[in-house]
Design an enzyme around this catalytic site. Structure first.
Site, PDB file in Angstrom:
ATOM      1  N   ARG A 172      -5.867  11.832  -7.534  1.00 51.26           N
ATOM      2  CA  ARG A 172      -7.062  11.158  -8.319  1.00 51.26           C
ATOM      3  C   ARG A 172      -8.005  12.100  -7.045  1.00 51.26           C
ATOM      4  NH1 ARG A 172      -8.641   6.871  -5.289  1.00 51.26           N
ATOM      5  NH2 ARG A 172     -11.013   7.432  -5.598  1.00 51.26           N
TER       6      ARG A 172
ATOM      7  N   ARG B 172       1.242  -1.441  -0.150  1.00 48.92           N
ATOM      8  CA  ARG B 172       0.247  -0.047  -0.273  1.00 48.92           C
ATOM      9  C   ARG B 172       0.702   0.992   0.323  1.00 48.92           C
ATOM     10  NH1 ARG B 172      -5.248  -0.676   0.546  1.00 48.92           N
ATOM     11  NH2 ARG B 172      -6.569  -2.914  -0.182  1.00 48.92           N
TER      12      ARG B 172
ATOM     13  N   ASP C  16      -6.394  -2.883  -8.226  1.00 48.29           N
ATOM     14  CA  ASP C  16      -7.286  -3.529  -6.960  1.00 48.29           C
ATOM     15  C   ASP C  16      -7.614  -4.919  -7.283  1.00 48.29           C
ATOM     16  OD1 ASP C  16      -7.912  -2.349  -4.377  1.00 48.29           O
ATOM     17  OD2 ASP C  16      -9.629  -3.548  -4.706  1.00 48.29           O
TER      18      ASP C  16
HETATM   19  O1  1CP Z   1       0.188   0.732  -2.843  1.00 44.66           O
HETATM   20  C1  1CP Z   1      -0.621  -0.330  -3.259  1.00 44.66           C
HETATM   21  O2  1CP Z   1      -0.411  -1.659  -2.685  1.00 44.66           O
HETATM   22  C2  1CP Z   1      -1.605   0.144  -4.373  1.00 44.66           C
HETATM   23  C3  1CP Z   1      -1.911  -1.212  -4.900  1.00 44.66           C
HETATM   24  C4  1CP Z   1      -3.327  -1.462  -4.116  1.00 44.66           C
HETATM   25  C5  1CP Z   1      -3.561  -3.075  -3.496  1.00 44.66           C
HETATM   26  C6  1CP Z   1      -1.872  -3.735  -4.161  1.00 44.66           C
HETATM   27  C7  1CP Z   1      -4.426  -1.665  -3.393  1.00 44.66           C
HETATM   28  C8  1CP Z   1      -4.860   0.107  -4.108  1.00 44.66           C
HETATM   29  N1  1CP Z   1      -5.425  -2.518  -3.607  1.00 44.66           N
HETATM   30  C9  1CP Z   1      -4.388  -3.473  -3.428  1.00 44.66           C
HETATM   31  C10 1CP Z   1      -5.131  -4.918  -2.766  1.00 44.66           C
HETATM   32  C11 1CP Z   1      -5.445  -4.685  -1.766  1.00 44.66           C
HETATM   33  N2  1CP Z   1      -7.435  -4.399  -2.015  1.00 44.66           N
HETATM   34  C12 1CP Z   1      -5.739  -5.361  -1.233  1.00 44.66           C
HETATM   35  C13 1CP Z   1      -4.606  -6.975  -0.344  1.00 44.66           C
HETATM   36  C14 1CP Z   1      -4.131  -5.808   0.579  1.00 44.66           C
HETATM   37  C15 1CP Z   1      -4.480  -5.413   1.707  1.00 44.66           C
HETATM   38  O3  1CP Z   1      -4.337  -6.006   2.472  1.00 44.66           O
HETATM   39  O4  1CP Z   1      -4.144  -4.455   2.121  1.00 44.66           O
HETATM   40  C16 1CP Z   1      -7.199  -5.874  -0.239  1.00 44.66           C
HETATM   41  C17 1CP Z   1      -7.996  -7.021   0.209  1.00 44.66           C
HETATM   42  C18 1CP Z   1      -8.327  -5.076  -1.088  1.00 44.66           C
HETATM   43  C19 1CP Z   1      -9.764  -4.964  -1.220  1.00 44.66           C
HETATM   44  C20 1CP Z   1      -9.817  -2.889  -1.153  1.00 44.66           C
HETATM   45  N3  1CP Z   1      -9.635  -2.391  -1.433  1.00 44.66           N
HETATM   46  C21 1CP Z   1     -10.255  -2.438   0.014  1.00 44.66           C
HETATM   47  C22 1CP Z   1     -10.411  -3.389   1.980  1.00 44.66           C
HETATM   48  C23 1CP Z   1     -11.375  -3.398   1.872  1.00 44.66           C
HETATM   49  C24 1CP Z   1     -11.831  -3.774   4.031  1.00 44.66           C
HETATM   50  O5  1CP Z   1     -12.334  -5.414   3.577  1.00 44.66           O
HETATM   51  O6  1CP Z   1     -11.526  -3.620   4.581  1.00 44.66           O
HETATM   52  C25 1CP Z   1     -10.158  -1.095   0.446  1.00 44.66           C
HETATM   53  C26 1CP Z   1     -10.673  -0.337   1.002  1.00 44.66           C
HETATM   54  C27 1CP Z   1      -9.632  -1.089  -1.454  1.00 44.66           C
HETATM   55  C28 1CP Z   1      -9.625   0.507  -1.927  1.00 44.66           C
HETATM   56  C29 1CP Z   1      -8.781   0.348  -2.413  1.00 44.66           C
HETATM   57  N4  1CP Z   1      -7.522  -0.276  -3.021  1.00 44.66           N
HETATM   58  C30 1CP Z   1      -6.475   0.731  -3.307  1.00 44.66           C
HETATM   59  C31 1CP Z   1      -6.251   1.814  -2.657  1.00 44.66           C
HETATM   60  C32 1CP Z   1      -5.614   3.162  -2.843  1.00 44.66           C
HETATM   61  C33 1CP Z   1      -7.629   1.791  -2.098  1.00 44.66           C
HETATM   62  C34 1CP Z   1      -8.369   2.869  -1.121  1.00 44.66           C
HETATM   63  C35 1CP Z   1      -9.030   3.851  -2.603  1.00 44.66           C
HETATM   64  C36 1CP Z   1      -9.136   5.205  -1.851  1.00 44.66           C
HETATM   65  O7  1CP Z   1      -7.603   6.104  -2.462  1.00 44.66           O
HETATM   66  O8  1CP Z   1     -10.269   5.828  -1.996  1.00 44.66           O
END
Ligand code: 1CP
Length: 376
Positions: free
Chosen positions: A70, A57, A106
């Site tokens: 964004r 992240r 994602d």
């Molecule tokens: O730096 C990076 O890692 C950016 C790329 C990335 C990755 C590898 C994003 C962007 N998401 C992910 C993977 C991801 N997405 C995982 C596995 C990693 C982890 O455990 O942290 C998971 C579980 C998700 C699902 C997801 N997408 C969540 C979690 C929700 C929950 O169940 O608690 C969330 C909040 C997102 C949205 C998201 N994805 C990525 C970002 C930067 C965001 C936030 C969106 C925003 O900026 O508004």
């Protein structure tokens, strides 16, 4: 069930000419020599002039330049805009000097590109228009067409062009973590519904696991062919499973995803949280490197894995906000623990918290490089 140590399953020689034959000629492992970077040398168990570091992240939330670029653009639209996705991927590399980029995307993107109704709701996470709960629902899931992955290929190609010798890590959600969102219809704490489905309707679970394994493999293959030099399979929620259920209902699907990309020869990192009891089973699924979360020391993880395994981890994200002295002391102990592995990629034990002061991350990268640099 006994939890015995498995002998080291393999220490694969990676990145041989024979393995790289499956990558296109323009791939950076061939042209930009990412294969000799500290990151890829370490992932493949070779020595490097310093320990490489990147942060799960790292792209996103904690960076002001990310929030600015964004602004007004929904999350999934940002992921599917190749120029924007490439720029966001590069931001933390420029700012922090990390040893690898993680592709900005994602785990729900393959679902979205297959045509499943899903969105990412700010402050909440992935939410589906309709949860997937019956065999009928699963049989009606659309297949992911290869051409739908074109925006991903374009974004990866644009990114690696600008990264030069810094490797890009591609990623996908592991089948359980993806399926957990699909069955729940959104984020949940303990993933009760998918864990119930495994036992109540094993046929439906099997079909869903296969669908998720297939689409995650396609997503990874697209990123590898377009230029990713390593990949990480995120099984963020595997820790809600006991070992017996993991082995019976989840490991075969993760193994299918990992096997589908093995022929490319790029290192495959397998990471989950709360997985202390599952580490040997996760390694057996076919990973080359195991990512360890912050709850277990690297030496204990290595003991459970049977020894000789390249590890990634595991600075506690909470320490990023605890003041520099506590963070530096904790980092020293993680680096010391990392000596139990043939090679150690430094990372956090889970993602960067959104509230993290980015200057702390930059200082931490510098500190890890200085502490681990070998005299030449
Ligand atoms: O730096 C990076 O890692 C950016 C790329 C990335 C990755 C590898 C994003 C962007 N998401 C992910 C993977 C991801 N997405 C995982 C596995 C990693 C982890 O455990 O942290 C998971 C579980 C998700 C699902 C997801 N997408 C969540 C979690 C929700 C929950 O169940 O608690 C969330 C909040 C997102 C949205 C998201 N994805 C990525 C970002 C930067 C965001 C936030 C969106 C925003 O900026 O508004």
């Amino acid at each position: 069930m006994s939890q015995t140590n498995t002998a080291p399953l393999r220490q694969r020689a990676l990145l041989t000419d024979e393995q790289l034959a499956h990558l296109p000629t323009h791939h950076p492992l061939k042209t930009a020599q990412t294969g000799e970077s500290a990151m890829i040398r370490t992932l493949t168990g070779r020595s490097a002039d310093h320990s490489p570091v990147w942060f799960m992240r790292q792209a996103g939330r904690s960076l002001p330049e990310y929030r600015q670029i964004r602004e007004g653009i929904p999350m999934l639209d940002s992921c599917l805009n190749p120029e924007l996705a490439a720029e966001i991927t590069l931001q933390p590399v420029r700012r922090h000097g990390v040893d690898a980029a993680i592709f900005f995307s994602d785990i729900v993107i393959p679902m979205k590109l297959a045509g499943v109704g899903v969105d990412i709701v700010p402050g909440r996470g992935p939410v589906l228009d309709a949860p997937v709960r019956t065999l009928e629902d699963i049989k009606n899931l659309p297949e992911l067409e290869d051409s739908a992955l074109d925006p991903i290929r374009q974004a990866v190609a644009l990114t690696v062009e600008q990264l030069g010798s810094t490797p890009l890590i591609g990623f996908a959600g592991a089948p359980f973590t993806v399926a957990a969102y699909m069955v729940e219809g959104g984020p949940s704490r303990d993933h009760l519904r998918p864990r119930t489905m495994m036992h109540a309707n094993p046929e439906a679970w099997e079909a869903l696991g296969q669908w998720a394994a297939r689409t995650s493999a396609q997503f990874l293959a697209a990123q590898i062919e377009a230029g990713a030099s390593a990949v990480q399979l995120f099984d963020s929620w595997a820790g809600s499973l006991g070992q017996a259920d993991y082995r019976r209902f989840v490991q075969p699907h993760s193994a299918a995803t990992l096997a589908a990309i093995e022929h490319y020869g790029v290192p495959r990192i397998h990471f989950g949280t709360g997985t202390a009891e599952l580490l040997p089973a996760m390694l057996e699924a076919g990973a080359d490197v195991i990512g360890v979360d912050y709850r277990l020391s690297l030496s204990e993880a290595q003991r459970r894995l049977g020894g000789g395994i390249v590890l990634q981890g595991n600075i506690d994200p909470a320490l990023l906000a605890s003041g520099w002295d506590a963070l530096a002391a904790h980092t020293d102990s993680v680096l010391e623990e990392g000596r139990c592995a043939p090679a150690h990629v430094v990372n956090l034990g889970h993602g960067v918290p959104p509230t993290t002061d980015p200057t702390v991350l930059t200082r931490l990268v510098e500190y890890i490089h200085t502490q681990t640099r070998k005299a030449s």
